[in-house]
Enzyme design. Structure first.
Site, short mmCIF file in Angstrom:
data_model
loop_
_atom_site.label_atom_id
_atom_site.label_comp_id
_atom_site.label_asym_id
_atom_site.label_seq_id
_atom_site.Cartn_x
_atom_site.Cartn_y
_atom_site.Cartn_z
N CYS A 87 0.84 -1.20 0.00
CA CYS A 87 0.00 0.00 0.00
C CYS A 87 0.88 1.25 0.00
O CYS A 87 1.52 1.56 -0.99
CB CYS A 87 -0.97 -0.06 1.19
SG CYS A 87 -2.33 1.12 1.03
N HIS A 204 -3.62 -5.51 1.01
CA HIS A 204 -2.95 -5.77 2.28
C HIS A 204 -2.96 -7.25 2.62
O HIS A 204 -3.91 -7.73 3.25
CB HIS A 204 -3.67 -5.03 3.41
CG HIS A 204 -3.45 -3.55 3.42
ND1 HIS A 204 -2.42 -2.96 4.09
CD2 HIS A 204 -4.15 -2.55 2.85
CE1 HIS A 204 -2.47 -1.64 3.94
NE2 HIS A 204 -3.52 -1.36 3.19
N GLU A 206 -1.38 -8.69 4.90
CA GLU A 206 -1.32 -8.89 6.37
C GLU A 206 -2.70 -8.76 7.01
O GLU A 206 -2.88 -9.17 8.16
CB GLU A 206 -0.33 -7.88 7.00
CG GLU A 206 -0.85 -6.47 7.24
CD GLU A 206 -0.89 -5.59 5.99
OE1 GLU A 206 -0.75 -6.12 4.87
OE2 GLU A 206 -1.06 -4.36 6.14
#
Ligand SMILES: Nc1ncnc2c1ncn2[C@@H]1O[C@H](COP(=O)(O)OP(=O)(O)O)[C@@H](O)[C@H]1O
Ligand SMILES: [Mg+2]
Lengths: 230, 78, 741, 78
Positions: A87, A204, A206
């Protein structure tokens, strides 16, 4: 596996990715302050996290690209250390010219936070070796400036050299205009450097690496890197 | 000394903001807007007083930070 | 500018200047009595903000005092920057809600953004890391010419601030009503988490201790913001425009990190954010709470603009600033922390034992005020109030009958019940990696970092009920919050309230306030959810027309085991759909239609008494439902609120992407009546009988999941149609509205 | 016809972007930047050809859409 997360003023996904790294690799990453040019020299992976470095003022990632720590990142990249920009991290890597192209304001000008589908376009990288070719995965995006642009020669090079890693697609894996959340060129969601060791992506991984949060499609990315590097 | 840096998108780079503005103007009933593009202006207040030296320094600032030359061009006004 | 020049140019205090500062002649007389002399302009400015409605709660205090505020788990009730409750394992939740109504109407992006910034500061001032934001929004009619612009700007502003700061915005609510056309409501809530034994307070102590200013520099932002928030709106309020503040979320993020870093040491004695009335109220409150005096050297305040005066410095509402009292000798260490984060740091004064606030400017005293008398003499009014007349109960048989299929689609696609996805997709609701239940359910759930426990949170109020009957409406707001927390399986803990009302000098409005306080208080007491923080916003009127009274409730609850959390969506075909909480009276009445959305939106009649709220029943049903969820016996749960039973079931179907066949008579009042205290759950087929027999009269099976439509008898609405209506409203409304930034 | 609208923050209004730019320039070693402010320029391509009529129309566009007159001022250049 030794990893580091670069922390800029305004980073806000630094802890999130550190949690995932610690969970996947069994070892907490070094949290490295942006003003320090000297990164540990035993690193296998450096993550530039999401957030709003320097408030995203002027242009996203522009100020962070000049941080002292980025000189260290560049040296590490030259040595072949794996670099992952997520990002805002992707924006920083483009502004640093570690990756080609630029990320502009989303087509509809609005910030978008939602799960999107991505097609894994290449598994010939340490980041995606754990996915199946053309696998469709689901990851969240959360950005205001994820609209990838590049000139034609760059676009051709990315395509010819198999450096496009993820494309926005629909649930069935079709790459369509309606599946493109932000107007990115050719539905590009993530790209590699020429060396294939630097990955930048807007989604993302994660954020969907823990079943408690509703999915684990992002986890394989971290597992892939770890397996490739250890 | 005051200086102005105008940063605009290169021709050919699609400008989502400009497009949205043109669209919104149209929706507001302003016809005849063929196109709109949005750029930035950065106004600097500098201690320099030699215009030539200042221009060179500002040029450096632009290349290093103020403009992303992959997609933008800039113009310095003193 | 030299001091002398500046004092020379200060105008003499005339009755006009006193009036401009919002002080009544009576109040001004009190100023004269306290000082024994005429105040100068700076002093008058200080009185005016300290005694404004916003800071002094002069109209509301009497009634707020009646709210229940204690419980064994309450660590700090109202009176501090935010409320604090014990959530076990050595942790505390810190939370509060605050309004930014007027600024948001004038400049929606910045008004809403700085509202978020302000409430975040209230929470991290107390030592908590903010973990979630919520927002309760009320706009005018969707087709009013200003509405789209306001919606667009407010939503972009909330997102712009929260996303940048990196705190997830996980929930909220949105209503539309023409009576908000000229006065929208923007209520923002922040929830934070802190170690229970490391809470920071604003009470100053230690004569001689340094008073320190940190954060952004002071400019001429929002001077008179606090008085503006206390004065009725008029058409010329456009002229007040330059007083809006611009927020800098990046600086706020740095301020959060720097404050939390310093809070991990023992350097801070007291800390207070500079919110409304900036330096004045922060310094005043710290000293006043500690029973001390304070001396400030105003020329040391970091300034953004040239030529600022003491008056402006004391009244500025520049954002992202904090005031702290430090332990002596810790200045250098504290300064290093703030410098590391690129923030301004200045020692601007010290505590004294004089009980006075003394301000100097380049060596000269520019204000000298006694603190206690000023605080104690703050006006407090017992405003006359008129009870709200009772509305007649609307008879179900008098309500027009529309085909249920059409009514359902219209309601689900209408302004109040349609999906809010367009809004919450502009908010980063996942940053921090702990959002276990995203927006779209009954309550959002945020995991307590590194544990398997979670905090549930919600905001609720049904203004049309409050307007019709403030006591019932007040109860209902709390009861609905209780239900939303319960529906995810959480144990409700406490509430924050944000009282948005019209002009309290009008007895009818004051009567609504009094009634709502009574209702809230009764519900909070009965449901064991004390009020731990809150905010009052009065004078929400345009050209004499008041907004619908809106006492917004923000509530939190705790989930001790995230494996036992419920969600709204149907999970599997063939499961029993059961409604829990119907009373015999509800069954006999056939459904409460007064003040229902069906009556208002589909029949054009906003009328009647709102549905009664039986708090004992509410509690009994809530405990039953929570018990089922915690025992793992239900597969989905949703409370019944706006729109009634059929809407609740349809929302569960949409969330799960699975249809349902209902075994109900298609009677309008039964399907769309808004009787309170009810939930819908699903139970796997083989377990249904046991649940039904355990619950007895409290539960009734109403159908079975499956298929791709909501079906009753031979008629059905395809889910695809329902979804198109539900998801279509906001994009259609907002379609090509240009985005504020 | 081409027109340019310059939109800048009113004096005294906090400009976080400008502040950050000045700070970043300083960090890059460019001293002597006393202040920086950021504004935008919107370039319009219009079908009009009467400058006076165009100016009035653009003024309308500014007040309705292009500038946020609460905190910004604008200047039209034809
Ligand atoms: N302004 C908002 N910001 C974020 N989420 C919102 C907002 N408005 C509504 N939502 C979310 O949409 C869902 C539906 O809201 P609402 O109809 O008010 O729920 P309920 O009737 O259960 O109180 C909830 O999850 C709520 O948190
Ligand atoms: Mg609910």
């Amino acid at each position: 596996m030794n990893s580091a997360v670069i922390v800029f003023p305004g980073s806000n996904c630094d802890r999130d990715v550190a949690v995932t790294l610690a969970d996947v690799t069994g070892r907490a990453p070094v949290m490295h302050w942006h003003g320090d040019p000297d990164l540990p020299d035993d690193l296998d992976l450096i993550v530039i996290p999401g957030g709003f470095s320097h408030g995203d003022y002027l242009r996203c990632g522009a100020m962070a690209a000049h941080a002292a720590a980025m000189a260290g990142v560049r040296r590490a990249a030259d040595r072949g250390v794996a670099i992952l920009g997520i990002c805002n991290g992707f924006q920083v890597l483009c502004e640093s010219h570690l990756l080609p192209g630029a990320l502009m304001r989303n087509r509809d000008l609005r910030f978008i936070c939602r799960d999107v589908h991505l097609r894994v376009e290449t598994t010939d990288t340490m980041f995606t070796a754990g996915y199946a070719p053309a696998q469709v995965i689901r990851l969240p995006i959360a950005h205001h400036d994820g609209n990838y642009v590049a000139d034609l020669p760059t676009q051709c090079a990315l395509e010819d050299e198999d450096r496009i890693v993820f494309r926005y697609c629909d649930a069935g894996g079709k790459v369509t205009e309606t599946a493109n959340p932000n107007g990115s060129l050719d539905n590009i969601a993530g790209i590699l450097s020429e060396s294939r060791t630097v990955l930048g992506l807007m989604p993302h991984p994660e954020r969907l690496a823990d079943p408690r949060l509703g999915g684990t499609d992002g986890r394989a990315l971290f597992v892939s890197v770890m397996e490739a590097l250890s | 000394m005051k200086a102005r840096v105008h940063v605009t998108l290169k021709a050919g780079v699609l400008d989502p903001q400009g497009k949205a503005i043109a669209h919104a103007l149209h929706a507001l009933g302003f016809d005849g807007v063929r196109d709109a593009r949005q750029g930035k202006v950065i106004e600097l207040d500098l201690e320099d007083d030699d215009p030539e030296a200042a221009r060179a320094r500002i040029d450096d600032m632009c290349r290093q930070l103020l403009a992303n030359t992959v997609i933008e061009t800039y113009r310095i006004e003193l | 500018m030299s001091t002398q020049q500046q004092q020379k140019t200060e105008p003499a205090i005339t009755p006009e200047i006193v009036a401009e500062h919002g002080l009544t002649p009576d109040e001004y007389q009190r100023v004269l009595d306290i000082l024994g002399r005429t105040p100068n302009l700076t002093e008058l400015g200080i009185f005016s903000v300290m005694w404004s409605e916003h800071c002094s709660y002069k109209s509301s205090k009497k009634w707020l005092k009646t709210l229940p505020t204690t419980a064994p788990w309450v660590i700090q009730g109202p009176g501090e920057n935010a409320g604090v409750v014990d959530i076990g394992d050595g942790l505390a939740a810190v939370f509060k809600m605050e309004s930014h109504n007027h600024p948001s109407f004038i400049e929606p992006y910045q008004g809403a953004a700085t509202g978020v910034g302000g409430i975040l500061r209230d929470v991290f001032t107390m030592g908590a890391r903010p973990v979630a934001n919520l927002n309760a929004l009320r706009f005018g009619a969707p087709d009013h010419p200003k509405t789209r612009h306001l919606v667009s700007g407010v939503v972009a502003g909330i997102g712009g601030y929260g996303n940048c700061v990196g705190v997830p915005t996980v929930g909220g609510e949105v209503d539309f009503h023409p009576d908000y056309n000229g006065n929208i409501l923007v209520n923002a809530m922040t929830v934070g988490v802190a170690p229970a034994d490391r809470i920071f307070y604003s009470k100053a102590s230690g004569v001689g201790n340094p008073v320190v200013y940190v954060g952004s520099r002071t400019g001429r932002d929002g001077i008179h913001g606090a008085t503006m928030a206390s004065a009725e709106f008029s058409a010329d309020s456009e002229e007040k425009r330059p007083t809006v503040q611009v927020g800098d979320p990046f600086t706020e993020k740095l301020l959060i990190e720097a404050c939390l870093e310093l809070m991990a040491t023992d350097a801070i004695v007291a800390i207070q954010d500079m919110g409304a009335a900036g330096l004045t109220s922060s310094s005043f409150e710290m000293a006043s709470k500690g029973g001390l005096g304070v001396e400030l050297t105003l020329d040391r305040v970091p300034m953004r603009e040239d030529g600022m005066t003491p008056y402006e410095l004391m009244l500025s509402e520049s954002q992202e600033r904090m005031l702290m009292v430090l332990q002596p000798g810790k200045e250098a260490m504290a300064e290093a922390v703030f410098r590391k984060w690129d923030l301004d740091f200045a020692i601007i004064g010290r505590l004294t034992d004089t009980g006075r606030m003394v301000l100097t400017w380049h060596g000269e005293t520019v204000a000298d005020l006694p603190i206690d008398p000023l605080a104690e003499a703050a006006p407090e009014y017992d405003r006359p109030w008129a009870p709200t007349p009772h509305q007649p109960v609307v008879i179900a048989d008098d309500v027009p009958v529309l085909p249920w299929t059409e009514a359902l689609v219209a309601l689900m696609g209408g302004p109040d019940l349609s999906s809010r996805r367009w809004i919450w997709e502009q908010y980063d609701h996942m940053v921090m990696g702990d959002t276990v239940q995203r927006p779209g359910g009954d309550a959002a759930v945020v995991r307590l970092h590194g544990t398997d426990r979670g905090l549930a949170m919600t905001t609720d109020c049904t203004p049309r009920y409050v307007r019709a009957d403030p006591v019932t409406g007040g109860r209902q707001a709390v009861a609905e919050a209780y239900r939303n927390l319960t529906a995810v399986g959480a144990r409700p803990l406490a509430v924050t309230d944000n009282m948005n009302f019209g002009n309290p000098e009008k007895p009818v409005i004051m009567g609504q306030f009094v009634g709502a306080c009574r209702g809230l208080g009764e519900a909070c007491a009965a449901l064991d959810m004390p009020v731990v923080s809150g905010n009052v916003s009065l004078y929400n009127e345009t050209e004499g027309r008041a907004i619908p009274s809106t006492p917004t409730i923000g509530a939190i609850g705790i989930l001790d085991d995230l494996d036992r959390m419920a969600t709204v969506g149907f999970k599997a075909a063939g499961e029993a759909v059961i409604v829990i909480g119907e009373t015999a009276a509800m069954r006999a009445g056939g459904g409460w239609v007064g003040q229902s959305l069906y009556l208002r939106d589909l029949c054009g009649r906003e009328e009647g008494a709102p549905p009664p709220v039986d708090l004992e029943h509410e509690r009994r049903v809530g405990e039953t439902v929570r018990g089922l969820i915690q025992a793992g016996r239900v597969s989905a749960c949703h409370d019944v609120s706006d729109g009634g039973l059929l809407v609740a079931v349809a929302e569960m179907a949409l969330a799960g992407g699975l249809g349902v066949t209902l075994d109900l008579a298609p009677a309008t009042a039964a399907l769309f009546g808004e009787d309170q205290g009810r939930y819908v759950v699903t139970v796997p087929a083989e377990a249904a009988d046991a649940v039904l027999s355990d619950l007895g009269d409290l539960a009734r099976r109403i159908g079975t999941t499956g298929g791709e439509a909501v079906a009753i008898g031979g008629e059905a609405v395809p889910l695809a149609d329902l979804r198109a209506a539900h998801e279509g409203f906001f994009p259609a409304l907002m379609g090509d509205e240009i985005v504020a930034s």
